[in-house]
Design a protein around this motif. Structure first.
Motif, mmCIF file in Angstrom:
data_model
loop_
_atom_site.group_PDB
_atom_site.id
_atom_site.type_symbol
_atom_site.label_atom_id
_atom_site.label_comp_id
_atom_site.label_asym_id
_atom_site.label_seq_id
_atom_site.Cartn_x
_atom_site.Cartn_y
_atom_site.Cartn_z
ATOM 1 N N ILE A 168 -5.391 -2.902 -4.082
ATOM 2 C CA ILE A 168 -4.263 -3.290 -3.234
ATOM 3 C C ILE A 168 -3.471 -2.075 -2.761
ATOM 4 N N GLY A 169 -4.013 -0.880 -2.989
ATOM 5 C CA GLY A 169 -3.399 0.327 -2.456
ATOM 6 C C GLY A 169 -2.265 0.892 -3.274
ATOM 7 N N LYS A 219 -0.953 3.321 -6.152
ATOM 8 C CA LYS A 219 -1.373 4.547 -6.808
ATOM 9 C C LYS A 219 -0.850 4.585 -8.244
ATOM 10 N N GLU A 277 -5.837 -0.333 -7.575
ATOM 11 C CA GLU A 277 -6.450 0.500 -6.539
ATOM 12 C C GLU A 277 -6.839 -0.338 -5.324
ATOM 13 N N LYS A 282 0.828 -1.196 0.000
ATOM 14 C CA LYS A 282 0.000 0.000 0.000
ATOM 15 C C LYS A 282 0.868 1.254 0.000
#
Length: 593
Positions: free
Chosen positions: A300-301, A303, A298, A267
């Protein structure tokens, strides 16, 4: 699935040069050295670092499609899936020789590394004064090849190599030194992970017809771009929402000691996403893949700062795609180029046909794309009168029968449309009938409000069917609703045959104002026209006339609709009725019971 063995070409032997000549016609800033199959910028800026790449052909637009202002100075092209020789590469170095030096970028394949490397060393030996002005970078981004399997040869070079081209080329155009361009390119190449997946292998022009490598329900994960076998096969083919997370796990995992190549932390990681078409996937599917990959990252965090998609490194006509992640630097990594620099280099316009359009901005979150806010606009219906069926229960039962009859007829209508059209008529009618049936079962369409029922059917046809059929049905039922209200006047009452008859005539007239089809035309108009014109003789007689009209389309020359584009002799020989007309027949016979 079968391998596509047919190709458009003059001959397999001339295909590469023919293709390069066409590329030069497309991009006038390019020139072609035919004997050496080198595409280069004809008037390159000798004050900027020159960047050369190359390899076997068959991976278009890589490599020649990236030659031009802002990316590459030259590309050296071998035969299909075969490395060019060292002499070809040396010729490319001479053609774009720069005062600031030359950077050679190659994918990690033995033939490319050896031949381009040999050219570099021979050039250095022959030009001692320029020996330190040629640098060599090998890119290996394939995560399917683990450390145990790759051993000393390392990871294969895949689509991520193109991101190295673009960043290095944009930096060179800004006037950076050879050391600066090399340093950034080397850093980027070490932060790339790519995984490919295919439905089938590709076919090399000039070779014997290939047999299918994969079963009808199989896909292969980790296929190479030269038809190399993959890491594993899956069957049945999983939906994207299940497949994409598996692919991303192979790139981002830090627990798989065999293939954890990148320093992902989970993340908060920041990436550039490249979804590459390996040659045979439709744009319709590609956008779905892009969307699902963005959602999975998204979830799994991770960006995503940029999304790039298109065919940048194909494998001829392979029906497959690859996903590449460029792991951007963390704030505390002082040795890394800044994220803002890398993104600006990617965003910088490139005058090359191979570089696909990109937004140059961070993509929206999936929650913004898939908004839950209502998009509908409520309207107030005004009615002159409320009409009811003479027997509402019987009306509802007849409507259900008609809808179920259409659903049951879908396989036969689909079979007809695979011959007489584009194969979607049965599924379109089934979708519309299923949606209307749901509204009937929920009580939203019923015989207590005939006009409301007809308007409801029109709206469902518009939304659920779409296309030509949806528009035709929606127009007819909208006209029917208008005709019912006009015939009934201001009196609320049970509907009778005279009102139905007047309304049907009016609806057909409305429909005819939007289509030129008139019977006999081999369209749904044929049975519909017969039904309306015979309605005055009673419902059973009208249904019989419609059935005969649908049957007669077997021997009618197509004048309108998609059948008009099908070879007429084939339709006459096989005596296939019009699928749309058959759908009308099924509806009316279902109503009659």
């Amino acid at each position: 699935m079968s391998v596509q063995n047919k190709h458009f070409l003059n001959s397999p032997e001339t295909l590469v040069v023919d293709s390069l000549a066409g590329l030069c016609a497309l991009n006038p800033q390019l020139a072609l050295d035919v004997p050496n199959k080198v595409v280069y910028v004809n008037k390159s800026d000798r004050s900027k670092v020159a960047i050369i790449c190359g390899g076997g052909s068959g991976h278009e637009p890589a490599h020649a499609g990236f030659v031009g202002d802002g990316v590459l100075s030259a590309a050296v092209c071998g035969s299909v899936f075969a490395s060019p020789n060292a002499g070809q590469v040396k010729r490319a170095i001479d053609l774009v020789d720069s005062e600031k030096g030359t950077l050679i970028i190659v994918k990690n394949y033995t033939g490319d590394v050896l031949n381009f490397g040999l050219a570099k060393e021979q050039y250095a030996a022959q030009h001692a004064d320029k020996a330190d002005r040629v640098k060599f970078l090998i890119v290996g981004d394939d995560v399917a090849v683990g450390r145990a399997q790759g051993k000393i040869v390392g990871r294969r070079g895949l689509a991520g190599t193109v991101l190295v081209y673009k960043i290095a080329g944009a930096l060179a155009r800004r006037g950076a030194s050879l050391d600066e361009v090399y340093s950034v390119a080397e850093w980027v190449s070490g932060r790339l992970g790519t995984i490919g997946v295919g439905l089938e292998h590709c076919h090399v022009p000039g070779t014997a017809a290939a047999e299918s490598h994969l079963g009808a329900s199989e896909i292969e994960i980790g296929m190479g771009i030269h038809n190399e076998p993959g890491h594993r096969r899956l069957s049945p083919v999983p939906p994207l929402k299940e497949l994409i997370p598996q692919l991303l796990e192979m790139i981002t995992s830090t627990t798989d000691t065999d293939r954890s190549f990148l320093p992902f932390k989970g993340k908060g990681d920041q990436v550039v996403l490249l979804v590459n078409n390996l040659g045979g996937v439709s744009d319709l599917e590609m956008c779905a893949i892009v969307g699902e990959t963005s959602k999975a990252l998204e979830a799994i965090g991770v960006k995503v700062h940029r999304v790039l998609s298109g065919s940048v490194m194909s494998s001829l006509n392979m029906p497959g795609f690859s996903i590449t992640l460029l792991l951007l630097p963390e704030g505390q990594d002082s040795a890394a180029p800044s994220t803002s620099l890398l993104l600006s280099l990617l965003d910088e316009k490139a005058e090359v046909p191979g570089w696909r359009w990109s937004a140059g901005t961070t993509p929206p979150a999936s929650t913004d794309i898939f908004s839950t806010k209502s998009q509908s606009v409520e309207t107030q219906e005004t009615r002159k009168a409320k009409l009811t069926a003479s027997d509402p229960a019987a009306f509802d039962a007849a409507l259900k029968r008609a809808l179920q009859a259409v659903i049951a007829a879908e396989p036969e209508i689909t079979r007809m449309d695979t011959i007489a059209g584009d194969g979607d008529c049965g599924l379109t009618l089934k979708a519309g009938a299923s949606a209307v049936l749901k509204e009937v079962e929920n009580g939203n369409i019923n015989g207590d409000d005939i006009v409301g029922a007809v308007i409801g059917i029109s709206q469902v046809a518009e939304v659920e069917m779409g296309g030509t059929s949806g528009a035709l049905y929606s127009i007819f039922f909208s006209g029917l609703a208008q005709g019912l209200q006009a015939a009934a006047g201001n009196t609320s009452s049970a509907i009778n045959e005279q009102v139905w008859n007047a309304a049907l005539v009016s609806a057909l007239a409305k429909l005819y104002s939007y289509t030129r089809a008139r019977p006999p035309s081999r369209t749904l108009v044929d049975p519909l026209d017969a039904f309306v014109k015979q309605f005055g003789q009673g419902f059973p007689a009208a249904v019989k006339a419609a059935g005969e009209g649908a049957e007669a389309t077997k021997d009618v020359e197509a004048k309108a609709g998609r059948s008009a584009y099908v070879e007429g002799d084939r339709l006459k020989k096989e005596r296939v009725p019009d699928p749309g007309a058959w759908g009308v027949k099924a509806i009316l016979e279902g109503l009659l019971g």
